[in-house]
Motif scaffolding. Structure first.
Motif, mmCIF file in Angstrom:
data_model
loop_
_atom_site.group_PDB
_atom_site.id
_atom_site.type_symbol
_atom_site.label_atom_id
_atom_site.label_comp_id
_atom_site.label_asym_id
_atom_site.label_seq_id
_atom_site.Cartn_x
_atom_site.Cartn_y
_atom_site.Cartn_z
ATOM 1 N N SER A 76 -5.354 11.040 5.299
ATOM 2 C CA SER A 76 -4.393 10.299 6.108
ATOM 3 C C SER A 76 -4.625 8.799 5.958
ATOM 4 O O SER A 76 -5.755 8.352 5.721
ATOM 5 N N PHE A 77 -3.538 8.050 6.105
ATOM 6 C CA PHE A 77 -3.598 6.588 6.024
ATOM 7 C C PHE A 77 -2.455 6.026 6.854
ATOM 8 O O PHE A 77 -1.305 6.406 6.667
ATOM 9 N N THR A 78 -2.778 5.150 7.792
ATOM 10 C CA THR A 78 -1.733 4.502 8.587
ATOM 11 C C THR A 78 -2.066 3.030 8.794
ATOM 12 O O THR A 78 -3.237 2.644 8.892
ATOM 13 N N THR A 123 1.467 -4.726 -10.640
ATOM 14 C CA THR A 123 0.554 -3.698 -11.121
ATOM 15 C C THR A 123 0.078 -2.866 -9.936
ATOM 16 O O THR A 123 -0.155 -3.397 -8.853
ATOM 17 N N ALA A 124 -0.037 -1.577 -10.160
ATOM 18 C CA ALA A 124 -0.519 -0.674 -9.115
ATOM 19 C C ALA A 124 -1.861 -0.099 -9.546
ATOM 20 O O ALA A 124 -2.067 0.208 -10.722
ATOM 21 N N TRP A 164 0.851 -1.184 0.000
ATOM 22 C CA TRP A 164 0.000 0.000 0.000
ATOM 23 C C TRP A 164 0.889 1.236 0.000
ATOM 24 O O TRP A 164 1.847 1.302 0.750
ATOM 25 N N THR A 165 0.547 2.209 -0.847
ATOM 26 C CA THR A 165 1.309 3.448 -0.916
ATOM 27 C C THR A 165 0.351 4.620 -0.741
ATOM 28 O O THR A 165 -0.632 4.746 -1.473
ATOM 29 N N TYR A 166 0.662 5.449 0.240
ATOM 30 C CA TYR A 166 -0.130 6.650 0.464
ATOM 31 C C TYR A 166 0.692 7.847 0.028
ATOM 32 O O TYR A 166 1.798 8.067 0.506
ATOM 33 N N ASP A 167 0.172 8.609 -0.925
ATOM 34 C CA ASP A 167 0.825 9.819 -1.416
ATOM 35 C C ASP A 167 0.060 11.013 -0.844
ATOM 36 O O ASP A 167 -1.030 11.340 -1.321
ATOM 37 N N GLN A 208 -0.641 -2.209 -4.677
ATOM 38 C CA GLN A 208 0.235 -2.849 -5.655
ATOM 39 C C GLN A 208 0.359 -4.335 -5.318
ATOM 40 O O GLN A 208 0.673 -4.700 -4.193
ATOM 41 N N VAL A 209 0.083 -5.194 -6.307
ATOM 42 C CA VAL A 209 0.118 -6.639 -6.112
ATOM 43 C C VAL A 209 1.033 -7.267 -7.150
ATOM 44 O O VAL A 209 0.998 -6.906 -8.319
ATOM 45 N N THR A 210 1.861 -8.221 -6.712
ATOM 46 C CA THR A 210 2.684 -8.992 -7.640
ATOM 47 C C THR A 210 1.951 -10.289 -7.931
ATOM 48 O O THR A 210 1.595 -11.024 -7.014
#
Length: 146
Positions: A98-100, A88-89, A61-64, A73-75
């Motif tokens: 916010s995300f934690t 793929t993302a 998981w990416t929080y921008d 994103q999963v492989t």
């Protein structure tokens, strides 16, 4: 040695089980000619019969915060791409303020050691101005309770 290396990717995790004995290990390399998966670390248990070996989905998981987006994103192994592994993302949410993710061990202490994680707390706030909403949930993945 497995019956087939089809569907497995290097660097993904394997769930290995027989009865109540279970372990999770990362694949460091794959030899398709000998149907061999080499693990990054040795198993601590001996597995002899009735063994289940399956891949464990690895999700990042990416929080921008500047774009206020949450990406997953999963492989995965894709036969349609000549049996290759690909990453793929996908943007899951927009307007994320916010995300934690907080990880806990068996004693409910926070931890960053992957093998010690037994519970995950997710905190997500979305929206703008007075329409912000916060979601907080705790998950207990069965595959982490080894």
């Amino acid at each position: 040695v497995v019956s087939s290396t089809t569907g497995f990717c290097a660097n993904e995790y394997l769930y290995i089980a027989s009865g109540i004995t279970r372990e999770v290990r990362q694949i460091s390399s794959i030899d398709t000619s000998n149907n061999t998966l080499t693990l990054g670390s040795s198993l601590t248990s001996v597995f002899v019969t009735n063994i289940t070996v399956r891949s464990v989905e690895s999700v990042a998981w990416t929080y921008d915060s500047s774009a206020q987006t949450l990406t997953r994103q999963v492989t995965t192994w894709r036969e349609s791409d000549s049996a290759t592994c690909s990453t793929t993302a996908q943007t899951i949410a927009s307007n994320v303020s916010s995300f934690t993710l907080t990880y806990y061990d068996v004693s409910n202490n926070t931890t960053t050691t992957a093998s010690d994680i037994r519970r995950i707390k997710v905190n997500l706030t979305t929206g703008t101005g007075s329409t912000k909403r916060t979601l907080e949930v705790e998950v207990y993945p069965a595959s982490l309770r080894l």
